[in-house]
Design an enzyme around this catalytic site. Structure first.
Site, PDB file in Angstrom:
ATOM      1  N   ASP A 487       0.809  -1.219   0.000  1.00  0.00           N
ATOM      2  CA  ASP A 487       0.000   0.000   0.000  1.00  0.00           C
ATOM      3  C   ASP A 487       0.837   1.261   0.000  1.00  0.00           C
ATOM      4  OD1 ASP A 487      -2.583  -1.058   0.220  1.00  0.00           O
ATOM      5  OD2 ASP A 487      -2.283  -1.463   2.351  1.00  0.00           O
TER       6      ASP A 487
HETATM    7  C1  BGC Z   1      -0.230   1.524   5.947  1.00  0.00           C
HETATM    8  C2  BGC Z   1      -1.249   2.567   6.123  1.00  0.00           C
HETATM    9  C3  BGC Z   1      -2.189   2.488   4.976  1.00  0.00           C
HETATM   10  C4  BGC Z   1      -2.800   1.094   4.960  1.00  0.00           C
HETATM   11  C5  BGC Z   1      -3.810   0.967   3.851  1.00  0.00           C
HETATM   12  C6  BGC Z   1      -0.875   0.174   5.858  1.00  0.00           C
HETATM   13  O1  BGC Z   1       0.075  -0.782   5.700  1.00  0.00           O
HETATM   14  O2  BGC Z   1       0.627   1.543   7.038  1.00  0.00           O
HETATM   15  O3  BGC Z   1      -0.656   3.812   6.221  1.00  0.00           O
HETATM   16  O4  BGC Z   1      -3.198   3.427   5.081  1.00  0.00           O
HETATM   17  O5  BGC Z   1      -1.794   0.146   4.827  1.00  0.00           O
HETATM   18  O6  BGC Z   1      -4.251  -0.336   3.683  1.00  0.00           O
HETATM   19  O1  IFM Z   2      -1.175  -5.542   1.473  1.00  0.00           O
HETATM   20  C1  IFM Z   2      -1.427  -4.623   2.490  1.00  0.00           C
HETATM   21  C2  IFM Z   2      -2.711  -4.996   3.142  1.00  0.00           C
HETATM   22  O2  IFM Z   2      -3.768  -4.999   2.225  1.00  0.00           O
HETATM   23  C3  IFM Z   2      -3.030  -4.046   4.284  1.00  0.00           C
HETATM   24  N1  IFM Z   2      -1.956  -3.990   5.218  1.00  0.00           N
HETATM   25  C4  IFM Z   2      -0.669  -3.684   4.644  1.00  0.00           C
HETATM   26  C5  IFM Z   2      -0.298  -4.588   3.482  1.00  0.00           C
HETATM   27  C6  IFM Z   2       1.023  -4.128   2.872  1.00  0.00           C
HETATM   28  O3  IFM Z   2       1.013  -2.767   2.577  1.00  0.00           O
END
Ligand code: BGC
Ligand code: IFM
Length: 810
Positions: A487
């Protein structure tokens, strides 16, 4: 150092001191009513949706972390001494404390001054309520005059609004007390048709429903005035903060025990039958009263607990392994499977790290959660697949998230995470492989929940694959969009003014940045869909998917290979990311895993070289970090990944979700030692001894362990709700132990560590039972019921049959 131990026989983790490094939690509920419960009885409850139907309140980011919950107080009425039998909130010194987290129940017992109190918390199957069964025992040699107080603080339903909209909420609270039951009915008179209730099995000495009356001014739950004084005030909440508290007096002879049952529940009334009498302001309790009466009875509570045990026997009975490694056994047989079920139910909504008011259910996340769950309750996996697919758009794109209550795509997040659609193919494929149920492919499913737009699920899968094919970038690699699995890798941040990059929401999904990760995922998904197409007799179409996979493989080898590992991406400007050319972020874990999972590099040695690079550059004793070197400063052209300090989260943390991809890849190249070594490095049970460092629960995976660039290297965070659960389950059971459902049958192809003599397993598959024994031997082979088979797939057998499978591995 440990804070407890595993009781494998009872499938419990036993915590023997209350001050764990972080709240060590468990989940109550399996279907619709859920609760989080900590080792000190903290946490909250909700019905279906942690945001919109919150029953009890939780104050965020509080100090201590774990405060607010299902609290009880025991008061010695002779001396005035009072204490909490879950330690919190009074933190009184206890002579004894024990918390047993089991499968969907928690038991907390404590003793002080010769009085023992043990509370069992669980949600009965099929009900929308939770039971607290308290046993109070007088272990003194004199009689005891005691008071028992209960307490919960009600949330005014919408947890976000509850935490912010005080100008309104301080004036809306309403309760009713009837026959000792406290009913919470805020907003019932107008916008709601649901209410909560809190009942007690014993005659009451009194009750309270207004927080201020219970606590007294300037006091917290650690010293409620009512408890201190030993007398409830029978307060009725008008506005402010409705609570539920019962006061029960217990006179116990030496050695005498008393069982008191509390029931906290959720109920809905039909809109036209909300009041009794109609038109009054009094809740119609006709439907709910018998439920309350039933669950206040000790026999019902005991039967309900037994039924819950049977339910878990059934779910866990489908796979049982006995290996040389106890940490593997207890994770596979109990805790990892349990965590898979919890992540499936809750997606990423409510934990001590997910607030329950943030995200909905993830399209990507839920499809991956399926992988760890489908063998336990295939019917629910089927239902989930159809729900998810209905949020897909006609373009093949997907809402990134949807709300569990409405099952509608969440517009706040929208689409543009270009990996999303491909996960649907992988989720459906896992379902069909497990169940053999091809009929799901013909089920008409709408796009974006739009009535009239229904197409067979199979058409959704086609569009998923086409979505990638229609969105290729300058190198022929898939466009990344806003981000892919990672993400935080936001590569479409560009500038209108050269030299001054900036990011807007319009440009993040429109840019030309490309993802090697999606390319690998595409190869995998296209091959899976080809196999499904074959199954449907669509040989020509299957050929097209295989050709597309092969073509993409060529593109990966040409533009995605960096010399010793797979590159990660190309940014908006066409610069490689995850390349030796970069100063930081030279190698990322994700493409090394996903490309090999897609079969890229298996026959030309690239896979082995990529995995060697992972071992050399990314592996640490605490797991494999996401990338190296960590980004030392913020870079707008990379986005959120570089906003984290080095060693945390996506910026070179050990993002546990990705580690099993490497375990699987190692198993695919035949390296059982390395696959299992990586498995053990992050296995929570194997890390139990390190609890002081690891800090999270030793019975479930956490999303992240701080990487080697972090001062807290080895410390876990964000336990419970993570794709780590499903993928580790897949890695150990399907690739290392090698028991892998396929379309044609159950493949058994273990890739074991060299020092294992073998293992045993029982696996239910499509209604038959496979009794599997794996041994070392000179000549590898497969014998089923005494008959030697070619290859490693045992064809699916008649439901009800028991097959004896003997596997010899070299
Ligand atoms: C991030 C967040 C982000 C989220 C979205 C996470 O891994 O740390 O900042 O908003 O993913 O799915
Ligand atoms: O792949 C994502 C998941 O969908 C939400 N938590 C963080 C992961 C890696 O960014």
């Amino acid at each position: 150092m440990r804070y407890g131990h595993f009781d494998d026989e009872r499938r419990e983790y036993v915590i023997d001191r209350p001050d764990t490094p972080l709240p060590w939690i468990n989940y109550l509920g399996t279907e619709a009513y859920f609760g989080i419960v900590t080792n000190t009885a903290g946490g909250y409850s909700f019905y279906r949706d942690a945001k919109l139907r919150r029953l009890t309140r939780y104050r965020y980011n509080n100090a201590p972390f774990d405060v607010g919950g299902r609290y009880l107080y025991v008061r010695d009425d002779a001396t005035g001494d009072f204490w909490s039998p879950s330690w919190q909130p009074t933190q009184s010194e206890l002579d004894d404390y024990e918390c047993r987290h089991g499968l969907s129940y928690t038991r907390i017992a404590a003793r002080r001054g010769g009085i023992r109190a043990e509370t069992l918390y669980y949600v009965p199957l099929g009900e929308t309520l939770e039971v607290w069964r308290v046993n109070v025992t007088n272990e003194r040699d004199t009689a005891a005059e005691l008071s028992l107080f209960s307490s919960v603080e009600f949330c005014l339903w919408d947890a976000q609004d509850d935490a912010t909209n005080f100008q309104r909420n301080f004036s809306t609270g309403q309760v009713e007390v009837d026959g000792g039951t406290i009913y919470h009915k805020t907003e019932y008179r107008e916008r709601r048709d649901h209410f909560a209730y809190f009942a007690c099995s014993e005659p009451l000495a009194g009750f309270d429903t207004q927080r201020e009356a219970f606590l007294g001014p300037y006091r917290g739950y650690d010293q409620p005035r009512v408890v201190e004084q030993g007398a409830a005030t029978d307060s009725i909440a008008h506005g402010w903060a409705p609570i539920g508290s019962h006061h029960v007096r217990l006179a116990l002879q030496p050695g005498e025990s008393r069982e008191v049952v509390f029931v906290l529940g959720y109920a809905e009334n039909p809109r036209d039958d909300k009041f009794d009498p109609p038109g009054s302001q009094t809740i119609n309790k006709r439907n709910v009263r018998p439920v309350i009466e039933r669950w206040l009875r000790p026999e019902t509570v005991a039967d309900g607990l037994a039924a819950l045990g049977d339910y878990w026997d059934r779910l866990l009975g489908g796979l049982h392994v006995t290996t040389p490694d106890p940490d593997t056994d207890r994770m596979v047989n109990i805790w990892n499977a349990y965590q898979c079920m919890v992540t499936f139910n809750l997606s990423r909504s409510a934990s001590f790290y997910e607030s329950g008011i943030g995200r909905g259910m993830g399209f990507r996340d839920s499809n991956q959660d399926l992988l760890g769950f489908v063998h336990m309750i295939p019917e629910r996996a089927r239902e989930r697949i159809l729900d998810i697919a209905a949020t897909q758009m006609a373009t093949g794109g997907a809402y990134h998230q949807y709300q569990p209550l409405t099952k509608r795509g969440n517009n706040d997040i929208g689409e543009g995470f270009n990996d999303d659609p491909l996960w649907l193919v992988l989720g459906v494929s896992a379902y069909v492989k497990e169940t053999g149920d091809e009929s799901i492919l013909d089920v008409p499913v709408p796009f974006d929940n739009e009535p009239g737009s229904e197409q067979p699920l199979y058409e959704h899968l086609r569009r998923s694959v086409r979505y990638t094919q229609e969105r290729l970038g300058p190198h022929g690699l898939p466009l990344i969009g806003r981000a892919d699995w990672n993400d935080c890798l936001n590569l479409n941040c560009f500038s209108d003014t050269p030299g001054e990059p900036f990011q807007t929401t319009e440009n993040v999904s429109g840019g030309t940045a490309e993802s090697v990760f999606i390319a690998g995922q595409f190869v995998l998904a296209a091959k899976e869909l080809a196999a499904i197409a074959d199954l449907r007799g669509l040989g020509e179409e299957a050929g097209e998917y295989r050709a597309a996979a092969e073509k993409m493989t060529g593109v990966i080898v040409e533009h995605g290979w960096d010399g010793e590992w797979f590159r990660r991406a190309y940014d908006f400007h066409g610069n490689p990311i995850g390349s030796g050319e970069n100063d930081e972020g030279q190698i990322f874990i994700e493409p090394q895993g996903m490309c090999v999972l897609g079969g890229v590099g298996l026959d030309d040695g690239l896979a082995t070289r990529a995995l060697r690079s992972v071992a050399e550059r990314l592996a640490t004793p605490h797991g494999i970090v996401l990338q190296q070197p960590a980004y030392s400063s913020y870079r707008i052209e990379l986005g959120e990944i570089s906003s984290y300090p080095p060693g945390y989260k996506e910026n070179a943390g050990i993002f546990c979700h990705t580690n099993p991809w490497i375990m699987i890849a190692e198993a695919m190249v035949g390296n059982g030692d390395r696959a299992f070594d990586y498995y053990r490095r992050i296995n929570p049970s194997a890390r139990e001894e390190l609890s002081e460092l690891h800090r999270c629960e030793p019975y479930v995976y956490a999303q992240m362990i701080a990487g080697k660039d972090a001062p807290t290297h080895g410390e876990a965070k964000n336990s419970w709700l993570t794709g780590t659960a499903a993928w580790n389950f897949v890695a150990i059971t399907q690739w290392i132990l090698g028991i892998r459902p396929e379309l044609t049958g159950l493949r058994i192809e273990p890739v074991l560590p060299a020092d294992w003599p073998g293992f045993q397993a029982t696996r239910a598959f499509r209604g038959a039972t496979y009794e599997i024994t794996v041994r070392r031997g000179a000549e590898a082979g497969l014998v089923v019921d005494g008959e030697r088979l070619d290859g490693t797939v045992v064809p699916a057998a008649e439901p009800g049959t028991v097959l004896r499978v003997e596997v010899t591995v070299g």
